[in-house]
Structures are given as structure tokens and as C-alpha cells.
Design an enzyme around this catalytic site. Sequence first.
Site, PDB file in Angstrom:
ATOM      1  N   LYS A  47       2.659   2.748   2.057  1.00  0.00           N
ATOM      2  CA  LYS A  47       3.029   1.465   2.292  1.00  0.00           C
ATOM      3  C   LYS A  47       2.264   0.433   2.407  1.00  0.00           C
ATOM      4  O   LYS A  47       2.900  -0.839   1.339  1.00  0.00           O
ATOM      5  CB  LYS A  47       2.613   1.331   3.885  1.00  0.00           C
ATOM      6  CG  LYS A  47       3.733   2.388   4.798  1.00  0.00           C
ATOM      7  CD  LYS A  47       3.697   3.546   5.679  1.00  0.00           C
ATOM      8  CE  LYS A  47       4.631   4.683   6.088  1.00  0.00           C
ATOM      9  NZ  LYS A  47       3.884   5.658   6.386  1.00  0.00           N
ATOM     10  N   TRP A  77       3.622   8.558  15.563  1.00  0.00           N
ATOM     11  CA  TRP A  77       2.144   8.942  14.414  1.00  0.00           C
ATOM     12  C   TRP A  77       0.685   9.164  15.878  1.00  0.00           C
ATOM     13  O   TRP A  77       0.775   9.912  15.112  1.00  0.00           O
ATOM     14  CB  TRP A  77       1.454   7.920  13.302  1.00  0.00           C
ATOM     15  CG  TRP A  77       3.585   7.530  13.048  1.00  0.00           C
ATOM     16  CD1 TRP A  77       3.907   6.200  12.414  1.00  0.00           C
ATOM     17  CD2 TRP A  77       3.728   8.049  11.980  1.00  0.00           C
ATOM     18  NE1 TRP A  77       4.580   6.016  11.758  1.00  0.00           N
ATOM     19  CE2 TRP A  77       4.827   7.602  11.525  1.00  0.00           C
ATOM     20  CE3 TRP A  77       3.333   9.392  11.137  1.00  0.00           C
ATOM     21  CZ2 TRP A  77       5.365   8.109  10.237  1.00  0.00           C
ATOM     22  CZ3 TRP A  77       4.056  10.335  10.515  1.00  0.00           C
ATOM     23  CH2 TRP A  77       5.345   9.414   9.354  1.00  0.00           C
ATOM     24  N   ASP A  82      -5.738   5.167  12.091  1.00  0.00           N
ATOM     25  CA  ASP A  82      -4.759   5.322  11.672  1.00  0.00           C
ATOM     26  C   ASP A  82      -4.691   3.961  11.147  1.00  0.00           C
ATOM     27  O   ASP A  82      -3.905   3.364  11.485  1.00  0.00           O
ATOM     28  CB  ASP A  82      -3.901   6.802  12.047  1.00  0.00           C
ATOM     29  CG  ASP A  82      -2.509   6.158  10.914  1.00  0.00           C
ATOM     30  OD1 ASP A  82      -2.582   5.675   9.613  1.00  0.00           O
ATOM     31  OD2 ASP A  82      -1.488   7.112  10.472  1.00  0.00           O
TER      32      ASP A  82
END
Length: 362
Positions: free
Chosen positions: A197, A102, A173
Site C-alpha cells: 500500500k 483487519w 498494523d
Amino acid sequence: MGRIFNFYSGPATLPEEILKQAASELIDYKNSGMSIMETSHRSKIYEEVHNEAISLIRSLFKVPDNYNVLFLQGGASSQFFMIPMNLIGEGETADYINTGEWTNKAIKEAKILGKNINVIASSESTNFDRIPKESEYKINNKAQYLYIASNNTIFGTEYKKYPETNGVPLVIDASSDIFSYPVDWKNIGLIYAGTQKNAGPSGMAIVIIRKDLCVDKNKNIPTMLRYAIHAENNSLFNTPPTFTIYLVNLNLKWLKSKGGVEGIQKINQEKAKLIYDVIDNSEGYYKGHAQKDSRSLMNITFNLKSKELEEKFAKEGEKSGLIGLKGHRSVGGIRASTYNAMPVEGCEKLAQYMKDFMKNNK
Ligand SMILES: *Cc1c(COP(=O)(O)O)cnc(C)c1O
């Protein structure tokens, strides 16, 4: 058939209570004669939901007044380009720490934009099994921000403490661990998360940005991609994903009932320990991917001695009502995602399954 324990990494399990409430309100929301997803985003009943979700984020996550809470579209991945677009001006730079896929993607997007960024640390040489230590890197004090991913969903590593930046704003993030522990706001410039999530269903990002960073620094950014415009319009510049926000709001109320982020943190620690203890007591039968001091409480990654055995582990798990255990292709093996909404019973059942599997497959 009843509910199963779902260990998918995202979209991920949601609290059963909120699904039941959403089901009961789906056709007729609070005697309005319509569903919340059918009403105007300018209507009073929708605005109440929208503003309640924002104020719950503020109170549960203890967001200081000098931050905006935004709901933006394009998932977490759109932040990979919105951040450098909005925060790095002409002749300016930013620092990144690379801890997995990511952050790699975020680095790539900043480079596509032609931004001058520096990757000051990386754990790539050991297949991202750890979070780099602060002694390994030096933050450029002129950087506009230091970018990190607080939890690495694929590799199963997580920061135990955010880096000390001496005034350089941290951009985080937190897609896979937002609202799972209280944060220290001291250095945070921007923290964001895709919702699927730990916060609700997919399709949106929650972005919490310090107000002094929420300005139109660059003139060539399309309107929809400007933080300032969304802040000025309370995230109602265009039509937001209203049903997703409604479910995020229900999820936040559920989080409050669990004692907020402080309460859920204790539960998450207990849940993860159940599984890590089995790994650590298995005499190498289960090999954890992450180094111990970098272990994630949200995504627990481990390998067995062969691919065949890993496949059998995931398949037989499904038969026992434990699904979504197959690891990401870049690590292989097994990944159990134990987000806020995973009940303790799910982790107890997985831990018992791991012990039984080991006994039966020596
Ligand atoms: C899932 C995830 C993303 C991507 O989210 P999308 O909403 O699919 O764009 C980004 N960062 C992290 C840490 C993630 O876990």
C-alpha cells in the site's frame, strides 16, 4: 496511453519515477550484466540494496536504536499469527481494539492459537465508522501488548493519536499508513506493514520490533516464524523477496526526495482535504462513511444515494482516467485510496470529477 490515476487500495499506485528507474535497470543493474533479481541474496550488490533500505527506514522513520527492522514474508496477514505466537507466553494475555476487518482477522488468528486475548473496545456496532475513544476502554496493565490497526483500509478510519498505554507495548498494523506521518516511538513495541500500500509492491511485511521483545519466549515456534532468528540474520535467514526489497528501497529514496515522512504528511493532508471538502460541501449528496474525527488520510470512503448511482460514479470515473474507486463489499459505495504515491493532481482530478458528477446527476 499514458499513466492513469489509480485509486486501488492495494496493491496500489507507485511513483512513476521509481517505475522508470526500475525499468532502466531491469536487464543490467549498474553494469553488473544482470538484473538485481537474478543475483544471489548473498552478493555484494544485493546486500547494498538490502542494507540501504534498512538504513533509509531507520533515518526517515526515526527508528530508535533499540529496534530491529525486519523484512518478513507472508505479507501483513502472517503477522496476525506471528505476533501472538512470539509475544504471548504461557499464562499471558494481550488486548485488542477491533476497528474493522483487519483487526478482526488478527483477533481470529490469535484465538486459533488458543491465546488468551481480550477485545477491550470495538466500533462494530456502528459498522466501524470510528476509532474508539480512550475514555471508552481500560488497558489491562498486565497485557503483553495492545493491538491496534492505525489505519483501517476498508472502512476509511485512522487514529489521529496512538492510545496512551502506560508502558504496555503497542503493536500496530500500519499496513495502509506506514511512512505517511512521523510516529511517537514512546509506547511502540512493534509496528508492521504489508508493503503493497504505502511502501512498494506486494509480498512482504516490514516489521519494526523493539529488541527486548525480539526474544525466543516460546519454544514450539517453527524457525521461520521467529522474530529473533530473522533479527540475528539481518532478514537474510532464507532468501528474501529481493526484487520487492529493491523496489521498497527505490520508494524510500523517492520518499526522502519529498521531504521524508514529515514532507509527505503535509502533501497527504492537502490531498485528502481536496476530497473531504467536496463531500462536506455536497449537502449530503456524498455521505462520508467515517465520523469526522476518525477520517483517514489514506482511504476516503463515501456513499451516494443509491447503488446504481455509485456504480455509475465508478464506471464513468474509469472513462475519465480515475480507476479503482469501487468500495469494498463490506461498506459498499466508493473508496478512494490516496496513499503517499498518489499525486496531488490525481486528487484534484477526482475532486473536480465529483463536482461535475454531482451537477450532472442530481
Ligand atoms: C492490506 C492489509 C492487510 C493484509 O495484507 P496482506 O499483505 O494481503 O496480508 C492487513 N492489514 C491492513 C491494515 C491492510 O490494509
